[in-house]
Design a protein around this motif. Structure first.
Motif, mmCIF file in Angstrom:
data_model
loop_
_atom_site.group_PDB
_atom_site.id
_atom_site.type_symbol
_atom_site.label_atom_id
_atom_site.label_comp_id
_atom_site.label_asym_id
_atom_site.label_seq_id
_atom_site.Cartn_x
_atom_site.Cartn_y
_atom_site.Cartn_z
ATOM 1 N N HIS A 1 -1.110 4.290 -1.521
ATOM 2 C CA HIS A 1 -0.174 5.221 -2.166
ATOM 3 C C HIS A 1 -0.409 6.692 -1.847
ATOM 4 O O HIS A 1 0.554 7.423 -1.635
ATOM 5 C CB HIS A 1 -0.196 5.013 -3.690
ATOM 6 N N HIS B 1 -1.685 -1.125 -5.726
ATOM 7 C CA HIS B 1 -1.148 -0.095 -4.836
ATOM 8 C C HIS B 1 -1.474 1.329 -5.286
ATOM 9 O O HIS B 1 -2.038 2.121 -4.538
ATOM 10 C CB HIS B 1 0.371 -0.277 -4.699
ATOM 11 N N ASN C 1 5.429 0.746 -4.489
ATOM 12 C CA ASN C 1 6.688 1.259 -5.032
ATOM 13 C C ASN C 1 7.823 1.208 -4.016
ATOM 14 O O ASN C 1 8.971 0.932 -4.373
ATOM 15 C CB ASN C 1 6.510 2.689 -5.571
ATOM 16 N N ASP D 1 -1.095 2.295 3.401
ATOM 17 C CA ASP D 1 0.365 2.233 3.536
ATOM 18 C C ASP D 1 0.833 2.258 5.003
ATOM 19 O O ASP D 1 0.455 3.156 5.742
ATOM 20 C CB ASP D 1 0.997 3.413 2.805
ATOM 21 N N ASP E 1 3.362 -0.542 -0.051
ATOM 22 C CA ASP E 1 4.230 0.305 0.771
ATOM 23 C C ASP E 1 4.121 -0.151 2.224
ATOM 24 O O ASP E 1 3.847 0.642 3.126
ATOM 25 C CB ASP E 1 3.927 1.802 0.596
HETATM 26 FE FE LIG Z 1 3.340 4.252 -2.744
#
Ligand SMILES: [Fe+2]
Length: 413
Positions: A329, A294, A208, A144, A175
């Protein structure tokens, strides 16, 4: 008292300085007639096509790419292709996204290119098409990159690329940004990626945070899909987010784990992806099968979660003997034992990797779990992975940004 006042002033000055830096990094960059955000991805065969996407201020006039093999004079005699242009309304103004897929390229060949309107042009960039099958290759994987500013992402990406200039592409496992429907974030992320993302393609995975709006509601990840063009072979309703492609002897299947965030838009998204993944894995004859998703199927959070993802995908991963699953994540580096049916199987198991973090965000509470053969929480420094594939050997190395080797492992067929 004086010393207290001096300390207070220093703290205030530092606060203002950091605040200004953040404001600068996240400030709206106005789109103009001059192209920016020049981005390479693949939507077709990695040996003979190259997709190029960029931004200008709002216009209905499609841009053009001029390109030519690097062993000849450029731009004299360059070929040109016209882009598709798409208007985009954002919270920092209206803009146009131009995208074109160059076709009929020679495998294993370096090309020079520039983008523009046919009269005025950008600076000159370059890319190299994938060689024909059978040759070894290398790529980067980043966890991320979401951040309060994107200096850490800039430094991690550029440091990794400088240390591995032979890489063919880079993966970001989702992300990418903190608030995906805030275009200021993309200005910062794409600005920080300049110098790499215009030279080697990015393989993007939706996370997300790509679905978050500035009002903390959920959206489909429009700013992700409009800029980061991918093969149009995913299930209906999830094209641009779920896709697969081949590079050398690897088949990559890229999934969308945002069932919670996207349920309101695509209610049966896991069922759609299960059916799609079954067909996708069944159809490939590549030596290596790699999944990018992810949310990790085996995670490192204190409380258990994401059982719906395991239920959906683990039976297919086991059935088709996927070699490696790369995830993000959790902002930690984790490597599982080879697992099949949730138990260690050294002969037929799948390695589940959580790729760490390439931005600023860390999770102190993340913890090693029984499934981990290796676990490292990169709270001190960001990290990246290199993956080298040479015939029947895949070698993965994990580095701190400063170059320290955290882990090295390989798989043999
Ligand atoms: Fe995430």
């Amino acid at each position: 008292m004086q010393s207290f006042q001096r300390s207070s002033k220093l703290i205030f000055a530092a606060f203002v300085l950091v605040g200004s830096l953040i404001a600068f990094l996240l400030s709206p960059t106005q789109a103009s007639a001059d192209p920016d955000h020049v981005t390479l991805t693949w939507t077709g065969d990695v040996r003979t096509t190259q997709t190029v996407t960029w931004r200008t201020g709002f216009t209905i006039k499609p841009g053009r790419v001029e390109y030519r093999e690097a062993n000849s004079l450029f731009p004299q005699g360059g070929d040109q292709m016209t882009a598709e242009v798409q208007g985009l309304a954002t919270n920092v103004g209206n803009m146009s996204i131009h995208s074109v897929t160059l076709t009929g390229l020679k495998p294993g060949t370096r090309y020079l290119y520039r983008v523009g309107d046919g009269t005025s042009w950008s600076e000159q960039y370059q890319f190299t098409t994938a060689a024909d099958y059978g040759q070894s290759f290398k790529f980067l994987v980043f966890g991320d990159s979401q951040s309060i500013n994107y200096l850490a992402w800039r430094t991690t990406l550029h440091t990794a690329y400088m240390a591995n200039q032979d890489v063919a592409f880079f993966i970001n496992v989702g992300d990418l940004v903190d608030v995906g429907q805030d275009y200021k974030e993309w200005n910062a992320w794409l600005g920080a990626s300049k110098g790499v993302i215009d030279t080697i393609p990015v393989v993007p995975v939706v996370g997300n945070h790509e679905t978050y709006t500035p009002n903390r509601t959920y959206s489909m990840p429009k700013f992700f899909t409009v800029q980061l063009k991918v093969p149009n072979n995913g299930p209906e309703g999830l094209t641009g987010q779920v896709y697969s492609f081949d590079y050398g002897n690897i088949h990559f299947s890229v999934l969308d784990s945002q069932a919670g965030e996207e349920r309101g838009f695509v209610p049966d998204m896991l069922e759609l992806q299960k059916a799609w993944l079954e067909k996708d894995l069944k159809a490939t004859d590549k030596m290596w099968k790699v999944i990018l998703i992810h949310r990790p199927l085996y995670h490192n959070r204190p409380k258990d979660s994401d059982g719906d993802l395991r239920e959906a995908f683990l039976p297919l991963i086991d059935k088709y003997q996927v070699d490696v699953v790369f995830s993000g994540h959790d902002h930690v580096y984790g490597r599982s034992y080879p697992l099949r049916g949730g138990v260690i199987d050294k002969l037929n198991g799948t390695i589940y990797v959580t790729a760490g973090r390439s931005g600023t965000k860390t999770y102190q509470r993340a913890m090693a779990k029984d499934h981990n053969e290796v676990f490292y929480n990169p709270v001190d420094e960001s990290n990246y992975l290199t993956v080298e594939v040479s015939g029947s050997t895949m070698t993965v190395k994990v580095f701190q940004r400063s170059g320290f080797l955290l882990d090295e492992w390989s798989l043999e067929k």
